[in-house]
Motif scaffolding. Sequence first.
Motif, PDB file in Angstrom:
ATOM      1  N   ALA A  62       3.874   9.351   3.614  1.00  0.00           N
ATOM      2  CA  ALA A  62       3.224  10.311   4.057  1.00  0.00           C
ATOM      3  C   ALA A  62       3.983  11.656   3.637  1.00  0.00           C
ATOM      4  CB  ALA A  62       3.019  10.670   5.491  1.00  0.00           C
ATOM      5  N   MET A  63       5.474  11.804   3.599  1.00  0.00           N
ATOM      6  CA  MET A  63       6.102  12.802   2.873  1.00  0.00           C
ATOM      7  C   MET A  63       5.949  12.987   1.339  1.00  0.00           C
ATOM      8  SD  MET A  63       7.760  14.644   4.922  1.00  0.00           S
ATOM      9  CE  MET A  63       8.309  14.568   6.537  1.00  0.00           C
ATOM     10  N   VAL A  64       6.049  11.805   0.675  1.00  0.00           N
ATOM     11  CA  VAL A  64       5.772  11.663  -0.868  1.00  0.00           C
ATOM     12  C   VAL A  64       4.394  12.293  -1.281  1.00  0.00           C
ATOM     13  CG1 VAL A  64       5.725  10.544  -3.080  1.00  0.00           C
ATOM     14  CG2 VAL A  64       7.531  10.103  -1.096  1.00  0.00           C
ATOM     15  N   ALA A  65       3.310  11.710  -0.440  1.00  0.00           N
ATOM     16  CA  ALA A  65       1.928  12.133  -0.647  1.00  0.00           C
ATOM     17  C   ALA A  65       1.726  13.403  -0.479  1.00  0.00           C
ATOM     18  CB  ALA A  65       0.999  11.075   0.191  1.00  0.00           C
ATOM     19  N   LEU A  66       2.416  14.040   0.804  1.00  0.00           N
ATOM     20  CA  LEU A  66       2.025  15.422   0.836  1.00  0.00           C
ATOM     21  C   LEU A  66       2.509  16.230  -0.131  1.00  0.00           C
ATOM     22  CD1 LEU A  66       1.498  17.762   2.659  1.00  0.00           C
ATOM     23  CD2 LEU A  66       3.788  17.589   3.566  1.00  0.00           C
ATOM     24  N   ALA A  67       4.084  16.032  -0.780  1.00  0.00           N
ATOM     25  CA  ALA A  67       4.573  16.645  -1.702  1.00  0.00           C
ATOM     26  C   ALA A  67       3.618  16.667  -3.135  1.00  0.00           C
ATOM     27  CB  ALA A  67       5.986  16.375  -1.967  1.00  0.00           C
ATOM     28  N   GLY A  68       3.482  15.267  -3.305  1.00  0.00           N
ATOM     29  CA  GLY A  68       2.628  14.876  -4.582  1.00  0.00           C
ATOM     30  C   GLY A  68       1.137  15.593  -4.761  1.00  0.00           C
ATOM     31  N   GLY A  69       0.616  15.312  -3.698  1.00  0.00           N
ATOM     32  CA  GLY A  69      -0.670  15.802  -3.385  1.00  0.00           C
ATOM     33  C   GLY A  69      -0.847  17.336  -3.524  1.00  0.00           C
ATOM     34  N   TYR A  70      -0.018  18.245  -2.794  1.00  0.00           N
ATOM     35  CA  TYR A  70       0.107  19.439  -3.121  1.00  0.00           C
ATOM     36  C   TYR A  70       0.176  20.126  -4.478  1.00  0.00           C
ATOM     37  CZ  TYR A  70       1.385  24.451  -2.837  1.00  0.00           C
ATOM     38  OH  TYR A  70       1.599  25.826  -3.050  1.00  0.00           O
ATOM     39  N   ALA A  71       1.302  19.238  -5.250  1.00  0.00           N
ATOM     40  CA  ALA A  71       1.738  19.514  -6.590  1.00  0.00           C
ATOM     41  C   ALA A  71       0.488  19.418  -7.366  1.00  0.00           C
ATOM     42  CB  ALA A  71       2.791  18.840  -6.987  1.00  0.00           C
ATOM     43  N   LEU A  72      -0.231  18.042  -7.282  1.00  0.00           N
ATOM     44  CA  LEU A  72      -1.490  17.845  -8.168  1.00  0.00           C
ATOM     45  C   LEU A  72      -2.621  18.596  -7.967  1.00  0.00           C
ATOM     46  CD1 LEU A  72      -2.251  15.635 -10.148  1.00  0.00           C
ATOM     47  CD2 LEU A  72      -3.062  14.257  -8.119  1.00  0.00           C
ATOM     48  N   ILE A  73      -2.757  19.219  -6.494  1.00  0.00           N
ATOM     49  CA  ILE A  73      -3.886  20.092  -6.328  1.00  0.00           C
ATOM     50  C   ILE A  73      -3.696  21.498  -6.559  1.00  0.00           C
ATOM     51  CG2 ILE A  73      -5.508  20.883  -4.572  1.00  0.00           C
ATOM     52  CD1 ILE A  73      -5.069  18.153  -2.980  1.00  0.00           C
ATOM     53  N   THR A  88       0.697  -1.142   0.130  1.00  0.00           N
ATOM     54  CA  THR A  88       0.065  -0.048   0.089  1.00  0.00           C
ATOM     55  C   THR A  88       0.796   1.342   0.014  1.00  0.00           C
ATOM     56  OG1 THR A  88      -1.762  -1.299   1.039  1.00  0.00           O
ATOM     57  CG2 THR A  88      -1.819   1.286   1.241  1.00  0.00           C
ATOM     58  N   THR A  89       1.909   1.331   1.034  1.00  0.00           N
ATOM     59  CA  THR A  89       2.752   2.612   1.056  1.00  0.00           C
ATOM     60  C   THR A  89       3.615   2.512  -0.495  1.00  0.00           C
ATOM     61  OG1 THR A  89       4.172   1.104   2.007  1.00  0.00           O
ATOM     62  CG2 THR A  89       2.814   2.426   3.488  1.00  0.00           C
ATOM     63  N   ILE A  90       3.985   1.329  -0.936  1.00  0.00           N
ATOM     64  CA  ILE A  90       4.765   1.545  -2.287  1.00  0.00           C
ATOM     65  C   ILE A  90       3.771   2.191  -3.246  1.00  0.00           C
ATOM     66  CG2 ILE A  90       5.653   0.297  -4.135  1.00  0.00           C
ATOM     67  CD1 ILE A  90       6.925  -1.555  -1.980  1.00  0.00           C
ATOM     68  N   ALA A  91       2.499   1.670  -3.399  1.00  0.00           N
ATOM     69  CA  ALA A  91       1.565   2.307  -4.191  1.00  0.00           C
ATOM     70  C   ALA A  91       1.195   3.642  -4.123  1.00  0.00           C
ATOM     71  CB  ALA A  91       0.482   1.499  -4.245  1.00  0.00           C
ATOM     72  N   VAL A  92       1.088   4.204  -2.826  1.00  0.00           N
ATOM     73  CA  VAL A  92       1.002   5.565  -2.528  1.00  0.00           C
ATOM     74  C   VAL A  92       2.043   6.311  -3.312  1.00  0.00           C
ATOM     75  CG1 VAL A  92       0.784   7.212  -0.690  1.00  0.00           C
ATOM     76  CG2 VAL A  92      -0.720   5.130  -0.735  1.00  0.00           C
ATOM     77  N   MET A  93       3.505   6.088  -3.020  1.00  0.00           N
ATOM     78  CA  MET A  93       4.642   6.618  -3.185  1.00  0.00           C
ATOM     79  C   MET A  93       4.478   6.656  -4.769  1.00  0.00           C
ATOM     80  SD  MET A  93       7.748   5.476  -0.843  1.00  0.00           S
ATOM     81  CE  MET A  93       7.280   5.106   0.815  1.00  0.00           C
ATOM     82  N   LEU A 115      14.531  17.081  -7.437  1.00  0.00           N
ATOM     83  CA  LEU A 115      13.884  17.252  -6.135  1.00  0.00           C
ATOM     84  C   LEU A 115      13.015  16.133  -6.044  1.00  0.00           C
ATOM     85  CD1 LEU A 115      13.211  20.970  -5.810  1.00  0.00           C
ATOM     86  CD2 LEU A 115      14.794  19.646  -4.604  1.00  0.00           C
ATOM     87  N   ALA A 116      12.203  15.650  -7.301  1.00  0.00           N
ATOM     88  CA  ALA A 116      11.072  14.652  -6.954  1.00  0.00           C
ATOM     89  C   ALA A 116      11.716  13.227  -6.887  1.00  0.00           C
ATOM     90  CB  ALA A 116       9.940  14.651  -8.385  1.00  0.00           C
ATOM     91  N   SER A 117      12.659  12.932  -7.514  1.00  0.00           N
ATOM     92  CA  SER A 117      13.442  11.812  -7.608  1.00  0.00           C
ATOM     93  C   SER A 117      14.125  11.529  -6.301  1.00  0.00           C
ATOM     94  CB  SER A 117      14.196  11.527  -8.724  1.00  0.00           C
ATOM     95  OG  SER A 117      13.321  11.340  -9.999  1.00  0.00           O
ATOM     96  N   GLY A 118      14.945  12.716  -5.851  1.00  0.00           N
ATOM     97  CA  GLY A 118      15.738  12.600  -4.520  1.00  0.00           C
ATOM     98  C   GLY A 118      14.785  12.283  -3.351  1.00  0.00           C
ATOM     99  N   LEU A 119      13.466  12.878  -3.189  1.00  0.00           N
ATOM    100  CA  LEU A 119      12.602  12.433  -2.192  1.00  0.00           C
ATOM    101  C   LEU A 119      12.084  11.124  -2.426  1.00  0.00           C
ATOM    102  CD1 LEU A 119      10.448  13.267  -0.187  1.00  0.00           C
ATOM    103  CD2 LEU A 119       8.923  14.047  -1.708  1.00  0.00           C
ATOM    104  N   TYR A 133       4.089  10.234  -6.996  1.00  0.00           N
ATOM    105  CA  TYR A 133       5.531  10.435  -7.792  1.00  0.00           C
ATOM    106  C   TYR A 133       5.178  10.642  -9.313  1.00  0.00           C
ATOM    107  CZ  TYR A 133      10.043  10.042  -9.729  1.00  0.00           C
ATOM    108  OH  TYR A 133      11.187  10.072 -10.601  1.00  0.00           O
ATOM    109  N   ILE A 134       4.483   9.757  -9.779  1.00  0.00           N
ATOM    110  CA  ILE A 134       4.180   9.837 -11.303  1.00  0.00           C
ATOM    111  C   ILE A 134       3.137  10.704 -11.572  1.00  0.00           C
ATOM    112  CG2 ILE A 134       3.183   8.422 -13.104  1.00  0.00           C
ATOM    113  CD1 ILE A 134       4.457   5.802 -11.906  1.00  0.00           C
ATOM    114  N   ALA A 135       1.910  10.825 -10.581  1.00  0.00           N
ATOM    115  CA  ALA A 135       0.890  11.570 -11.071  1.00  0.00           C
ATOM    116  C   ALA A 135       1.012  13.139 -10.653  1.00  0.00           C
ATOM    117  CB  ALA A 135      -0.296  10.824 -10.594  1.00  0.00           C
ATOM    118  N   GLY A 136       1.881  13.355  -9.778  1.00  0.00           N
ATOM    119  CA  GLY A 136       1.752  14.608  -9.129  1.00  0.00           C
ATOM    120  C   GLY A 136       3.305  15.399  -9.278  1.00  0.00           C
ATOM    121  N   LEU A 137       4.384  14.429  -8.930  1.00  0.00           N
ATOM    122  CA  LEU A 137       5.562  15.322  -8.762  1.00  0.00           C
ATOM    123  C   LEU A 137       6.279  15.099 -10.151  1.00  0.00           C
ATOM    124  CD1 LEU A 137       7.132  13.657  -5.713  1.00  0.00           C
ATOM    125  CD2 LEU A 137       6.150  15.975  -5.964  1.00  0.00           C
ATOM    126  N   VAL A 138       6.191  14.053 -10.857  1.00  0.00           N
ATOM    127  CA  VAL A 138       7.181  14.198 -12.315  1.00  0.00           C
ATOM    128  C   VAL A 138       6.547  15.160 -13.192  1.00  0.00           C
ATOM    129  CG1 VAL A 138       7.548  12.672 -14.208  1.00  0.00           C
ATOM    130  CG2 VAL A 138       7.651  11.791 -11.942  1.00  0.00           C
TER     131      VAL A 138
END
Length: 250
Positions: free
Chosen positions: A150-161, A103-108, A124-128, A112-117
């Motif tokens: 949680a860290m990856v979801a926070l960064a990716g979720g913010y970028a996505l929204i 589950t945590t791998i899927a969240v990351m 920055l995205a890949s380093g995180l 990462y793919i939908a929000g950060l990349v």
Amino acid sequence: MTTQSHETAVLRARDFWASLVLIALSLFFLWKTSAIPLFGENRAGVSGADWYTSAALVPLGIFGGLLILSCVLLAIAIRSGGAAHALSAVGIGWDRAEALRFTTIAVMLFFYIAGLVPRVDFILASGLLITAMIFGYHGGHARRALLSAAMVALAGGYALIAHGPQAEWNAHSDDWLTLVCWLGLTLPVLRAARQERALRIVPVLAFFAPFILVCAMAFGFRQNVPARGGLIFKQIEYHYYVTLRPLWKD
């Protein structure tokens, strides 16, 4: 069958199923990549140039490598009896630790793919993500995995929204938040590295691996890199063309 041998059989059975899934994903993405011109041909109105400048080169390498590694994992699983155990349903069942890990791998990967990349500087995205993956699963600590996800979801979720539309992808607030999340996750990595020496290389690897990759893509193979106007890569590109290239052109 002893408890240890049973656990080994379960792990090999799960390796068998996981390798099949990875092979299917690799073949799917290789098939999608085949639509990108590689040797100068014209497809769907897109004209390719030399093979080493083709946008297909990087995904072919990534998913080709994933396919090879998946086949190796499948061979190991079959050779160690994983296929037989898998087909006899030994590897099927609820395991809380396994469920948490997947589950945590899927969240990351999703964030990462939908929000950060597409939106955040690639380094920055890949380093995180690299920091989160290594720290989250080294040693099998559930809290580390949850914190990393949680860290990856926070960064990716913010970028996505905050920067969903493509017109806003060059904004930098998501770059800064990703940097903060990366540095925030690096602190417990450094604390844990006092006892776990393998973690000492994580900050170096997390920076230089995407740094070398993105520079090779952009300046070596002339690829179009994601988030080209990102916080770090924008400065790298500027100094490459303005500071470095004139030195060997003169």
